[in-house]
Design an enzyme around this catalytic site. Sequence first.
Site, PDB file in Angstrom:
ATOM      1  N   ASP A 221       0.843  -1.196   0.000  1.00 28.36           N
ATOM      2  CA  ASP A 221       0.000   0.000   0.000  1.00 28.36           C
ATOM      3  C   ASP A 221       0.875   1.240   0.000  1.00 28.36           C
ATOM      4  OD1 ASP A 221       0.470   0.866   2.974  1.00 28.36           O
ATOM      5  OD2 ASP A 221       0.054  -1.273   3.034  1.00 28.36           O
ATOM      6  N   ASP A 223       0.652   3.496   2.491  1.00 33.77           N
ATOM      7  CA  ASP A 223       0.443   3.993   3.852  1.00 33.77           C
ATOM      8  C   ASP A 223      -0.760   4.949   3.815  1.00 33.77           C
ATOM      9  OD1 ASP A 223       1.348   3.676   6.516  1.00 33.77           O
ATOM     10  OD2 ASP A 223       2.234   5.661   6.472  1.00 33.77           O
TER      11      ASP A 223
END
Length: 293
Positions: A221, A223
Amino acid sequence: MAGQIQTKNIKVGIIGGTGLENSNLLDSNYTEHDIDTPYGKPSAPLIEGILNGVPCVLLVRHGKKHDISPTNVNYRANLWAMKKLGVNVILATNASGSLNEEIRPGSFVFFDDYIDRTNKRQTTFYDGFVGHPHGVCHIPMYPAFSESLRKILAESAQDLGFEYHKKGIIICIEGPHYSSRAESNAYQLLNASIINMTICPEVMLAKELGMLYAGVALVTDYDCWKDNDKHVSVDLVAQTMVVNSEKSIKLFVRAIEKIKESSALLLDDIRAAKIVARNSVMIDPKEVLEHLL
């Protein structure tokens, strides 16, 4: 230090999570070890077998049911148990968030440095308790990771056509919660490339034991710093990890082949790592550090 340093053959320890607990990664004749250490029990039984002709030991960092939080992982028991089984090379996987636009989810990062932001973990074997190694260990953490292993991992990713980054700084936070937006932005100012919860103190402990250590960040991802993008969540991480785990297994299979080919170089590195570990302990030179022989 008294005694001549001896190094036997390469034995690889693989520490990771989802997918790597599958003993089918090894040849059929594997052994499961339930080991006690001076620091308690490891996260799970260690599985020992052969992969591409190389002795390997698998360990699931968060337990078989993934019910051990990053803070509560018994890192010392995990590494001590590996050492007890003769492991001298560690390959680890770390699910990570990206702090850099160019490091996309689904890619790998073979980080070459770290920043430790944890504050609740035991970071040394030399804590002064009875039954633990004597002395104080001031282990140097540059370079933190084995350059030889990192090169092997990068070459393996290239062979397989995976998207990867040769270098990067990984920042380790305490968790188990994810970062706030302000924290995520601050870590970018520290020049961190990726964020994770498990690289520390694992790499420090491996260094204290004179083991070569390298890791691969499985980027899941961005974050929470990136606007107009899905922010980190359990569901998002789990979805990406399914694909990343399959790729990481292929990566390690290829890396083991290269480790076998580079065994002479790695044995030299292991000898050097043991010397550094032994010379970093402030102790009466008459003491024999059996775990570093």
